[in-house]
Write an enzyme that holds these catalytic residues in place. Sequence first.
Site, PDB file in Angstrom:
ATOM      1  N   GLU A  23      43.246  38.160  45.503  1.00  0.00           N
ATOM      2  CA  GLU A  23      41.913  37.690  45.114  1.00  0.00           C
ATOM      3  C   GLU A  23      41.456  36.578  46.052  1.00  0.00           C
ATOM      4  O   GLU A  23      42.216  35.661  46.369  1.00  0.00           O
ATOM      5  CB  GLU A  23      41.927  37.177  43.675  1.00  0.00           C
ATOM      6  N   THR A  54      35.660  36.865  43.979  1.00  0.00           N
ATOM      7  CA  THR A  54      35.196  36.309  42.714  1.00  0.00           C
ATOM      8  C   THR A  54      33.689  36.109  42.687  1.00  0.00           C
ATOM      9  O   THR A  54      33.002  36.161  43.706  1.00  0.00           O
ATOM     10  CB  THR A  54      35.889  34.972  42.407  1.00  0.00           C
ATOM     11  N   HIS A  83      33.918  41.196  41.826  1.00  0.00           N
ATOM     12  CA  HIS A  83      33.825  40.671  40.467  1.00  0.00           C
ATOM     13  C   HIS A  83      32.368  40.734  40.016  1.00  0.00           C
ATOM     14  O   HIS A  83      31.450  40.471  40.797  1.00  0.00           O
ATOM     15  CB  HIS A  83      34.298  39.218  40.419  1.00  0.00           C
TER      16      HIS A  83
END
Length: 306
Positions: A23, A54, A83
Amino acid sequence: MTLKDDAAPLYADLAGDARVSFEFFPPRTEKMETQLWSAIQTLAPLAPRFVSVTYGAGGSTRERTHNTVARIARETALSAAAHLTCVAASKAEIGDVADAYWDAGVRHIVALRGDPPEMGGRFEPHPDGYSGAAELVEGLMKRHPFEISVSAYPEVHPEAASAQADLDNLKRKLDAGASRAITQFFFAPETYFRFMDKVLAAGIDADIVPGIMPVSNFAAVQRMSAMCNTDVPDWMGRLFDGLDDLPAARQLVSATVAAELCRKLYEGGARDFHFYTLNRAELSYAICHLLGLRAGRTVDRQEDAA
């Protein structure tokens, strides 16, 4: 004292069958963008199942998230996941974002309810939006046949009415069409294994991927842990005490702690690991190396798509 011939380091000769994902967060400055792409280039040879980017609280990084994910999809061979949250957006707006990802070649969404823009505030659905991640997953699946990952909380979401309510919500998200869940970070292997016992007892058979947070800054991790209901063991404080001004030593301790957690999870049967990299490659790369992963390996994309 003589060692036995078969005595070998803890991480020696692992099968290399672990599967990993990473991530990142979208960069705010040119310097941060350089650091991000350096991390991506360092970790890409480990053939992650996917890399995710993110989305800021309240959709505050929407454009930067999209640009980063689209660039990964365009310029690398990596599977890029974006995301996407429910916060401060109508269903139509979220649909437009999802369409833009699909048009950019992005086929994987990490669908989350999302955090409110104000620190310590409570989530309030948009009047024309989704009430939570389960509804978001359902809406995305109606839009396009995305691969969807969702979140799971081994130590219970801080806003959940109870552990059972949190587990019920996880099941709703998976039943709505999500492929897997990625856990909030935790620091004790027993936390994950106890959670998996409850997950299996609830009839959930989807992959529940442990989320791993290498500790590059102990004070920052303490703050994050307090916000997401993650227990920080006392022994961690003792291990990192006195290392604030010794970054190289702190990196070694951090890698050791996270690698030990991963090794115990591996011994317990876990084969998938999701690393919260904070846009740095060194710790995650070292841990993956200890788990037996080597640059240039090949992975079965057919299996990964299952």
